[in-house]
Design a protein around this motif. Structure first.
Motif, PDB file in Angstrom:
ATOM      1  N   HIS A  91     -41.995  45.915 -10.574  1.00 33.20           N
ATOM      2  CA  HIS A  91     -41.314  45.914  -9.267  1.00 33.20           C
ATOM      3  C   HIS A  91     -39.803  45.970  -9.460  1.00 33.20           C
ATOM      4  CE1 HIS A  91     -45.081  44.939  -7.273  1.00 33.20           C
ATOM      5  NE2 HIS A  91     -45.281  44.023  -8.204  1.00 33.20           N
ATOM      6  N   PRO A  92     -39.290  47.075 -10.016  1.00 31.22           N
ATOM      7  CA  PRO A  92     -37.851  47.141 -10.245  1.00 31.22           C
ATOM      8  C   PRO A  92     -37.090  47.071  -8.923  1.00 31.22           C
ATOM      9  CG  PRO A  92     -38.882  49.300 -10.521  1.00 31.22           C
ATOM     10  CD  PRO A  92     -39.990  48.316 -10.331  1.00 31.22           C
ATOM     11  N   ILE A  93     -35.944  46.384  -8.959  1.00 35.01           N
ATOM     12  CA  ILE A  93     -35.118  46.274  -7.757  1.00 35.01           C
ATOM     13  C   ILE A  93     -34.336  47.578  -7.626  1.00 35.01           C
ATOM     14  CG2 ILE A  93     -33.187  45.001  -6.702  1.00 35.01           C
ATOM     15  CD1 ILE A  93     -35.729  43.344  -6.935  1.00 35.01           C
ATOM     16  N   THR A  94     -34.539  48.283  -6.533  1.00 38.01           N
ATOM     17  CA  THR A  94     -33.847  49.558  -6.405  1.00 38.01           C
ATOM     18  C   THR A  94     -32.437  49.375  -5.860  1.00 38.01           C
ATOM     19  OG1 THR A  94     -35.130  49.811  -4.387  1.00 38.01           O
ATOM     20  CG2 THR A  94     -35.784  51.157  -6.243  1.00 38.01           C
ATOM     21  N   ARG A  95     -32.255  48.337  -5.003  1.00 37.91           N
ATOM     22  CA  ARG A  95     -30.901  48.107  -4.504  1.00 37.91           C
ATOM     23  C   ARG A  95     -30.669  46.621  -4.276  1.00 37.91           C
ATOM     24  NH1 ARG A  95     -27.388  50.822   0.178  1.00 37.91           N
ATOM     25  NH2 ARG A  95     -25.443  50.007  -0.683  1.00 37.91           N
ATOM     26  N   LEU A  96     -29.670  46.069  -4.994  1.00 41.10           N
ATOM     27  CA  LEU A  96     -29.294  44.655  -4.852  1.00 41.10           C
ATOM     28  C   LEU A  96     -27.822  44.590  -4.495  1.00 41.10           C
ATOM     29  CD1 LEU A  96     -29.602  41.499  -5.420  1.00 41.10           C
ATOM     30  CD2 LEU A  96     -28.974  42.039  -7.785  1.00 41.10           C
ATOM     31  N   SER A  97     -27.477  43.746  -3.523  1.00 43.89           N
ATOM     32  CA  SER A  97     -26.061  43.489  -3.228  1.00 43.89           C
ATOM     33  C   SER A  97     -25.853  41.988  -3.203  1.00 43.89           C
ATOM     34  CB  SER A  97     -25.678  44.071  -1.865  1.00 43.89           C
ATOM     35  OG  SER A  97     -25.936  45.456  -1.838  1.00 43.89           O
ATOM     36  N   VAL A  98     -24.776  41.548  -3.840  1.00 42.85           N
ATOM     37  CA  VAL A  98     -24.440  40.117  -3.873  1.00 42.85           C
ATOM     38  C   VAL A  98     -23.078  39.952  -3.214  1.00 42.85           C
ATOM     39  CG1 VAL A  98     -23.998  38.133  -5.376  1.00 42.85           C
ATOM     40  CG2 VAL A  98     -25.713  39.833  -6.043  1.00 42.85           C
ATOM     41  N   SER A  99     -22.986  39.018  -2.287  1.00 43.03           N
ATOM     42  CA  SER A  99     -21.724  38.820  -1.567  1.00 43.03           C
ATOM     43  C   SER A  99     -20.610  38.393  -2.514  1.00 43.03           C
ATOM     44  CB  SER A  99     -21.895  37.752  -0.492  1.00 43.03           C
ATOM     45  OG  SER A  99     -20.622  37.423   0.031  1.00 43.03           O
ATOM     46  N   THR A 204     -20.779  41.949   1.462  1.00 36.98           N
ATOM     47  CA  THR A 204     -22.081  42.118   2.123  1.00 36.98           C
ATOM     48  C   THR A 204     -21.984  41.894   3.627  1.00 36.98           C
ATOM     49  OG1 THR A 204     -22.651  39.825   1.646  1.00 36.98           O
ATOM     50  CG2 THR A 204     -23.436  41.474   0.076  1.00 36.98           C
ATOM     51  N   THR A 205     -20.917  41.231   4.079  1.00 36.27           N
ATOM     52  CA  THR A 205     -20.758  41.018   5.516  1.00 36.27           C
ATOM     53  C   THR A 205     -20.629  42.375   6.215  1.00 36.27           C
ATOM     54  OG1 THR A 205     -19.660  38.933   5.053  1.00 36.27           O
ATOM     55  CG2 THR A 205     -19.346  39.840   7.255  1.00 36.27           C
ATOM     56  N   VAL A 206     -19.761  43.215   5.667  1.00 42.99           N
ATOM     57  CA  VAL A 206     -19.580  44.559   6.226  1.00 42.99           C
ATOM     58  C   VAL A 206     -20.879  45.359   6.062  1.00 42.99           C
ATOM     59  CG1 VAL A 206     -18.320  46.729   5.922  1.00 42.99           C
ATOM     60  CG2 VAL A 206     -17.082  44.549   5.882  1.00 42.99           C
ATOM     61  N   LEU A 207     -21.455  45.255   4.877  1.00 47.29           N
ATOM     62  CA  LEU A 207     -22.693  45.995   4.576  1.00 47.29           C
ATOM     63  C   LEU A 207     -23.792  45.694   5.600  1.00 47.29           C
ATOM     64  CD1 LEU A 207     -24.224  47.496   2.004  1.00 47.29           C
ATOM     65  CD2 LEU A 207     -25.196  45.214   1.750  1.00 47.29           C
ATOM     66  N   ASN A 209     -23.571  44.220   8.607  1.00 43.56           N
ATOM     67  CA  ASN A 209     -23.225  44.583   9.992  1.00 43.56           C
ATOM     68  C   ASN A 209     -23.299  46.096  10.215  1.00 43.56           C
ATOM     69  OD1 ASN A 209     -22.415  42.184  11.796  1.00 43.56           O
ATOM     70  ND2 ASN A 209     -21.547  41.670   9.803  1.00 43.56           N
ATOM     71  N   GLU A 210     -22.879  46.853   9.226  1.00 43.42           N
ATOM     72  CA  GLU A 210     -22.984  48.317   9.363  1.00 43.42           C
ATOM     73  C   GLU A 210     -24.447  48.747   9.413  1.00 43.42           C
ATOM     74  OE1 GLU A 210     -18.722  49.767   7.501  1.00 43.42           O
ATOM     75  OE2 GLU A 210     -20.548  50.190   6.353  1.00 43.42           O
ATOM     76  N   ALA A 211     -25.259  48.076   8.584  1.00 43.29           N
ATOM     77  CA  ALA A 211     -26.692  48.421   8.571  1.00 43.29           C
ATOM     78  C   ALA A 211     -27.301  48.162   9.949  1.00 43.29           C
ATOM     79  CB  ALA A 211     -27.407  47.604   7.495  1.00 43.29           C
ATOM     80  N   ILE A 212     -26.971  47.023  10.537  1.00 42.83           N
ATOM     81  CA  ILE A 212     -27.528  46.694  11.857  1.00 42.83           C
ATOM     82  C   ILE A 212     -27.049  47.718  12.886  1.00 42.83           C
ATOM     83  CG2 ILE A 212     -27.512  44.968  13.722  1.00 42.83           C
ATOM     84  CD1 ILE A 212     -27.467  42.801  11.499  1.00 42.83           C
ATOM     85  N   GLU A 213     -25.765  48.047  12.814  1.00 40.63           N
ATOM     86  CA  GLU A 213     -25.219  49.042  13.756  1.00 40.63           C
ATOM     87  C   GLU A 213     -25.942  50.377  13.646  1.00 40.63           C
ATOM     88  OE1 GLU A 213     -20.902  49.779  13.562  1.00 40.63           O
ATOM     89  OE2 GLU A 213     -20.764  47.607  13.949  1.00 40.63           O
ATOM     90  N   GLN A 214     -26.337  50.706  12.413  1.00 38.18           N
ATOM     91  CA  GLN A 214     -27.008  52.005  12.203  1.00 38.18           C
ATOM     92  C   GLN A 214     -28.503  51.956  12.492  1.00 38.18           C
ATOM     93  OE1 GLN A 214     -25.845  52.705   8.172  1.00 38.18           O
ATOM     94  NE2 GLN A 214     -23.695  53.023   8.747  1.00 38.18           N
ATOM     95  N   GLY A 215     -28.993  50.804  12.962  1.00 35.43           N
ATOM     96  CA  GLY A 215     -30.398  50.729  13.354  1.00 35.43           C
ATOM     97  C   GLY A 215     -31.356  50.340  12.247  1.00 35.43           C
ATOM     98  N   ALA A 252     -24.431  34.776   6.338  1.00 34.30           N
ATOM     99  CA  ALA A 252     -24.524  36.222   6.089  1.00 34.30           C
ATOM    100  C   ALA A 252     -23.396  36.954   6.813  1.00 34.30           C
ATOM    101  CB  ALA A 252     -25.879  36.761   6.539  1.00 34.30           C
ATOM    102  N   GLY A 253     -22.751  36.259   7.774  1.00 34.74           N
ATOM    103  CA  GLY A 253     -21.633  36.883   8.489  1.00 34.74           C
ATOM    104  C   GLY A 253     -22.083  37.808   9.603  1.00 34.74           C
ATOM    105  N   VAL A 254     -22.999  37.314  10.448  1.00 29.68           N
ATOM    106  CA  VAL A 254     -23.429  38.115  11.601  1.00 29.68           C
ATOM    107  C   VAL A 254     -23.314  37.280  12.877  1.00 29.68           C
ATOM    108  CG1 VAL A 254     -24.997  39.634  10.320  1.00 29.68           C
ATOM    109  CG2 VAL A 254     -25.880  37.500  11.263  1.00 29.68           C
ATOM    110  N   ALA A 255     -23.211  37.964  14.012  1.00 29.54           N
ATOM    111  CA  ALA A 255     -23.113  37.276  15.296  1.00 29.54           C
ATOM    112  C   ALA A 255     -24.517  36.894  15.774  1.00 29.54           C
ATOM    113  CB  ALA A 255     -22.446  38.197  16.310  1.00 29.54           C
ATOM    114  N   PRO A 256     -24.623  35.802  16.575  1.00 29.78           N
ATOM    115  CA  PRO A 256     -25.962  35.353  16.998  1.00 29.78           C
ATOM    116  C   PRO A 256     -26.722  36.389  17.829  1.00 29.78           C
ATOM    117  CG  PRO A 256     -24.229  33.924  17.909  1.00 29.78           C
ATOM    118  CD  PRO A 256     -23.563  34.885  17.000  1.00 29.78           C
TER     119      PRO A 256
END
Ligand code: GDP
Ligand code: IMO
Ligand code: MG
Length: 431
Positions: A91-99, A204-207, A209-215, A252-256
């Protein structure tokens, strides 16, 4: 697109790993936001067991983006070790981000954890000894080392020259060994991590939030349980981070407003690793049944877990703090074979009725659980549980259904998920 949060509603070990893995099938990004490798999250897929401590529990599903948020305390060696283990297991990790804002657990934090526990007498929580408390202490004191520091080696060296003499004094002041931290050795330890972990460190905060914005569908995976929360839990016997839904915002740096659903994980009985009062704790045959049939041993430390009846005063309190939109009721299968099943709905203490746990641990220790008794059910056998997982509630014993309905009505929250075994497929999806 759905943004969901998974929160443990009791003392941890409710089955967050299993539930996160299940929900992760429908998510693209899975984010941890609190705690560290004090967590032990178990996932069982086709008979193979995975125990994850830092890596988000979506890691067993293919092609997920796994994220460690700023609220997590990261032991770099543990994270890298889990990554290697998962790759070896196919189960290799294909994408990891650490704040870059996540604080690092270094060797001196683990040393300090042990010394402090030894000094705290009846105030000790029975920690996991992973350095969690001391790392959050350093964060609040504003002399912690963050993952982002690994990206600027010169600045990191200058920072360690200030921080290490402070930590030496703290540890000596606590009566610990006459340590002398060699800044070069700690720097080398950090450099080793920097080379291996650095490529994953980012904002990762920007990451997120951008992901959520993009659906993107994002799943936030809580660690621990609400009763271990630093503010709202069984202080001083809990952990050092917030655990409630709001911790996903800060950690995680997101709004409620981003959350579409908040899933509260409720184990069908209670377990506790560590010290402090547990009003529904059982020391009789039923307790032994729960401990042995439920295989209640800590996933992180291997300690036997204390077991008791389901405490709905506790879960009512967690719901008040977290706003659950759905309940995942886990380990219902473990109750099979008991002649009666008790559920605590409130407490009596010092002549008063309490609907939720009190802040004062001396009152909590005196709380007498007020029980409702429900008829038990025979174990219908593994095949019947598996059939129910395919066919739904109707395939199961009526008393078992009454139990699930009782929990749902008492809490006023729909049961969305029922666990009938440790495996991924041993799940009733009632959504
Ligand atoms: P977490 O910390 O909340 O992720 O929970 P742990 O992994 O520490 O402990 C939960 C234990 O219960 C693990 O051994 C799981 O494999 C197991 N488990 C989870 N859900 C179920 C269930 O519905 N039935 C049974 N029998 N075991 C379960
Ligand atoms: P998961 O995510 C159960 C408990 C410890 C101790 C207290 C403080 O697997 O549900 P710490 O090491 O955090 O300073 O210990 O909190 N504890 C947990 N108990 N499950 C956990 O995580 C826990 N994480 C911490 O036993 O009483
Ligand atoms: Mg656990």
């Amino acid at each position: 697109m759905t943004v969901s949060v998974i929160i443990g509603s009791q003392f941890g070990d409710e089955g967050k790993g299993k539930v996160t893995d299940f929900y992760a099938a429908e998510a693209d990004m899975i984010v941890r936001f609190n705690g560290g490798n004090n967590a032990g999250h178990t996932i069982v897929v086709e008979g193979v067991t995975y125990k994850l401590h830092l890596m988000p529990s979506g890691a067993i599903q293919p092609n997920k983006h796994v994220v460690i948020g700023n609220g997590v305390v990261v032991d770099p060696g543990v994270l890298l070790g889990e990554m290697e283990e998962l790759a070896r297991a196919g189960h290799p990790i294909t994408r990891l981000s650490v704040s870059d804002r996540a604080h690092l657990i270094l060797s001196y934090h683990k040393l300090q954890d042990g010394i402090e526990e030894g000094l705290k007498g009846r105030l000790k929580a029975g920690t996991t000894m992973r350095g969690i408390g001391p790392t959050y202490q350093d964060k609040a004191a504003r002399w912690g080392v963050r993952a982002g520091d690994l990206l600027d080696k010169d600045e990191l060296r200058r920072k360690l020259d200030i921080v290490l003499p402070i930590k030496e004094r703290v540890i000596r002041g606590l009566g610990g060994p006459e340590v002398e931290f060699d800044p070069s050795a700690v720097y080398e330890e950090c450099m080793d991590h920097a080379d291996r972990l650095g490529p994953y460190v980012e904002d990762t905060t920007v990451l997120i939030n951008e992901a959520i914005e993009q659906g993107t569908s994002v799943l936030f995976e809580g660690a621990q349980g609400v009763l271990l929360d630093i503010d709202h839990g069984v202080y001083p016997f809990g952990t050092s981070s917030n655990v409630v839904t709001g911790a996903a915002c800060t950690g995680a740096g997101v709004a409620p407003q981003v959350f579409d659903e908040v899933i509260g994980i409720v184990k069908a009985y209670l377990s506790r690793v560590g010290t402090g009062p547990v009003p529904t704790e059982l020391e009789d045959g039923a307790g032994t049944h729960l401990q042995t049939v439920g295989k209640e041993f800590g996933a992180t430390t291997g300690r036997p877990r204390r077991c008791g009846w389901l405490d709905l005063a506790m879960v009512r309190y967690s719901h008040m703090l977290c706003g659950f939109t759905g309940i995942a009721l886990t380990k219902v299968d473990v109750l099979s074979g008991l002649p009666t099943v008790k559920v605590c709905t409130e407490y009596k203490a010092r002549g008063r009725t309490l609907r939720v746990p009190p802040a004062d641990m001396s009152i909590f220790a005196e709380c007498e659980p007020q029980y409702i008794e429900l008829d038990g059910w025979e174990d219908p056998g593994t095949d019947a549980w598996r059939r129910a997982a395919r066919e739904g509630l109707g395939a199961l014993p009526p008393n078992w259904r009454s139990y699930v309905e009782f929990v749902q009505e008492e809490l006023g929250v729909p049961v969305a998920f029922v666990g009938v075994g440790p495996g991924r497929s041993e799940t009733l999806d009632l959504r």
